[in-house]
Design an enzyme around this catalytic site. Structure first.
Site, PDB file in Angstrom:
ATOM      1  N   ASP A 101      -3.299  19.476  12.534  1.00  0.00           N
ATOM      2  CA  ASP A 101      -2.765  19.983  11.268  1.00  0.00           C
ATOM      3  C   ASP A 101      -1.672  19.059  10.733  1.00  0.00           C
ATOM      4  O   ASP A 101      -0.606  19.516  10.299  1.00  0.00           O
ATOM      5  CB  ASP A 101      -2.222  21.407  11.442  1.00  0.00           C
ATOM      6  CG  ASP A 101      -2.109  22.153  10.110  1.00  0.00           C
ATOM      7  OD1 ASP A 101      -2.760  21.715   9.129  1.00  0.00           O
ATOM      8  OD2 ASP A 101      -1.372  23.145  10.048  1.00  0.00           O
ATOM      9  N   GLY A 147       1.856  31.223   7.818  1.00  0.00           N
ATOM     10  CA  GLY A 147       0.763  30.286   8.055  1.00  0.00           C
ATOM     11  C   GLY A 147      -0.535  31.032   8.288  1.00  0.00           C
ATOM     12  O   GLY A 147      -0.625  32.256   8.097  1.00  0.00           O
ATOM     13  N   PHE A 173      -1.951  31.717  11.043  1.00  0.00           N
ATOM     14  CA  PHE A 173      -2.018  32.531  12.262  1.00  0.00           C
ATOM     15  C   PHE A 173      -0.718  33.276  12.552  1.00  0.00           C
ATOM     16  O   PHE A 173      -0.494  33.696  13.667  1.00  0.00           O
ATOM     17  CB  PHE A 173      -2.374  31.642  13.455  1.00  0.00           C
ATOM     18  CG  PHE A 173      -3.607  30.837  13.219  1.00  0.00           C
ATOM     19  CD1 PHE A 173      -4.851  31.439  13.196  1.00  0.00           C
ATOM     20  CD2 PHE A 173      -3.517  29.485  12.972  1.00  0.00           C
ATOM     21  CE1 PHE A 173      -5.991  30.702  12.946  1.00  0.00           C
ATOM     22  CE2 PHE A 173      -4.656  28.737  12.732  1.00  0.00           C
ATOM     23  CZ  PHE A 173      -5.896  29.343  12.713  1.00  0.00           C
ATOM     24  N   GLY A 174       0.118  33.440  11.551  1.00  0.00           N
ATOM     25  CA  GLY A 174       1.342  34.182  11.805  1.00  0.00           C
ATOM     26  C   GLY A 174       2.451  33.820  10.848  1.00  0.00           C
ATOM     27  O   GLY A 174       2.213  33.324   9.748  1.00  0.00           O
ATOM     28  N   LEU A 223      10.918  31.874   7.103  1.00  0.00           N
ATOM     29  CA  LEU A 223      10.675  30.521   6.604  1.00  0.00           C
ATOM     30  C   LEU A 223       9.349  30.425   5.870  1.00  0.00           C
ATOM     31  O   LEU A 223       9.234  29.732   4.858  1.00  0.00           O
ATOM     32  CB  LEU A 223      10.683  29.509   7.759  1.00  0.00           C
ATOM     33  CG  LEU A 223      12.040  29.054   8.269  1.00  0.00           C
ATOM     34  CD1 LEU A 223      11.848  28.085   9.434  1.00  0.00           C
ATOM     35  CD2 LEU A 223      12.848  28.388   7.169  1.00  0.00           C
TER      36      LEU A 223
END
Length: 373
Positions: free
Chosen positions: A139, A20, A22-23, A17
């Site tokens: 966020d 980001g 952090f992953g 998808l």
């Protein structure tokens, strides 16, 4: 991770998808649930220090438990599972079918004032819920807000950067080379959060900027500030936003967090007051129905039903007075000893100067009686 790869024994990767800070995020099939889809969030932690790895794992599980608790809300994806493999941590969450607010703005353009009010009334209770759980999202932005296909409800997603009571700033490890305490998206994150000290109303700031993006179609970071007030000069770029709603938004995005709304309840109160205001001008008569119906549901009675109720009440009053005149104001029957051929002695007519209010008029009501009834 490649398509068809299976992780955690039960989750088959379908497609990626996005990526980001952090992953990575993937859609996967849950092989235990008849192939139903879910979202896999892969968090990457790189370290050769076993103590750091142990601390990261501990904090990861604490965060997962926070998300599980939050997931009990209908407008937050629930947490299905969490696990770690090869120093990589995974969250498995409910998959929500729907478009992001970002996609919605891109495809249809600027929102109108009423649409923004309805959006705020849809998302603010979710924000109120997570704040009461002592959680700061950190966020909030258009890409992290979905409109669910099946019921059009607003869904708040991506809680990977939440700050909860158990996750103190001094304990948070570095993920992918970045500090978790400094999560931000340019244009949506207030100064105190970028400095590493997020407040609950840091989320309010981000939501205010999200609303500005919806009203203007422009990223907040690309809108200039007024040279004298230092406020974002967004009003002239929006479609017909009234002063009252504009004032609410401006208070949400104040630079100094002490000048902003302290909590969500204050915003909801102002929106409800705004909803009781009828706006009348040359082009429209607008009642903000969503807010009104929350407080005063009977205000929204259609005109036809109102007139029907009015006619029924009027008919009841006239019918009651007609029956009263027939049964109580008619002359009494003749005494038993009086012969049928004899006429009763008529009562003397009341003097014109002293009318008898009880007998005058028969079934014809005087104007005075009309006023009384």
């Amino acid at each position: 991770m490649k398509p068809s790869m299976i992780i955690g024994e039960y989750y088959k990767i379908v497609k990626k998808l996005g990526v980001g800070g952090f992953g990575e995020t993937y859609i996967a099939e849950d092989l235990r649930r008849l192939g139903s889809q879910c979202v896999i969030k892969k968090l990457i932690f790189k370290s050769n220090n076993q103590d750091e790895l142990k601390k990261a794992q501990e904090l990861f599980y604490r965060e997962a438990k926070t998300l599980m608790n939050l997931g009990k809300h209908d407008q937050i994806p629930y947490l299905i599972a969490y696990f770690s493999e090869d120093q990589e941590f995974y969250l498995v969450q409910e998959y929500i079918e729907g478009d992001s607010l970002e996609d919605e703005i891109s495809s249809r353009g600027k929102f109108e004032e009423q649409e923004v009010i309805e959006f705020l009334l849809g998302i603010l209770p979710v924000l109120e819920y997570i704040h009461k759980k002592q959680v700061i999202h950190r966020d909030i932005k258009p890409s992290n807000i979905l409109r669910r296909d099946r019921d059009k409800k607003i869904i708040l997603i991506d809680f990977g950067g939440v700050k909860a009571p158990l996750l103190s700033s001094s304990q948070l490890p570095n993920l992918s080379g970045g500090n978790l305490t400094k999560i931000f998206t340019s244009g949506y994150t207030p100064k105190e959060q970028m400095d590493g000290y997020p407040e609950f109303n840091s989320d309010i700031y981000a939501l205010g900027m999200t609303v500005i993006k919806a009203l203007t179609g422009i990223e907040p970071k690309d809108i200039s500030r007024n040279s004298s007030t230092k406020m974002l000069a967004w009003r002239t770029k929006a479609n017909n936003v009234g002063d009252q709603l504009a004032a609410i938004i401006d208070r949400m995005i104040q630079e100094n967090h002490t000048d902003r709304y302290t909590n969500v309840e204050e915003i909801l109160e102002d929106l409800h007051h705004l909803g009781k205001t009828v706006v009348i001008n040359n082009s429209r008569v607008s009642v903000l129905r969503s807010a009104i119906n929350t407080q005063i549901p009977m205000v929204n009675i259609p005109l036809g039903k109102f007139l029907m109720i009015l006619v029924m009440i009027t008919g009841f009053i006239w019918g009651f007075n007609l029956l009263r005149a027939i049964f109580f104001d008619s002359p009494p029957p003749p005494p038993p000893h009086q012969k049928p051929s004899e006429s009763p002695i008529p009562n003397p007519s009341p003097s014109p100067s002293s009318p008898d209010p009880e007998n005058e008029g028969g079934i014809f009501l005087r104007p005075d009686n009309l006023k009384k009834n």
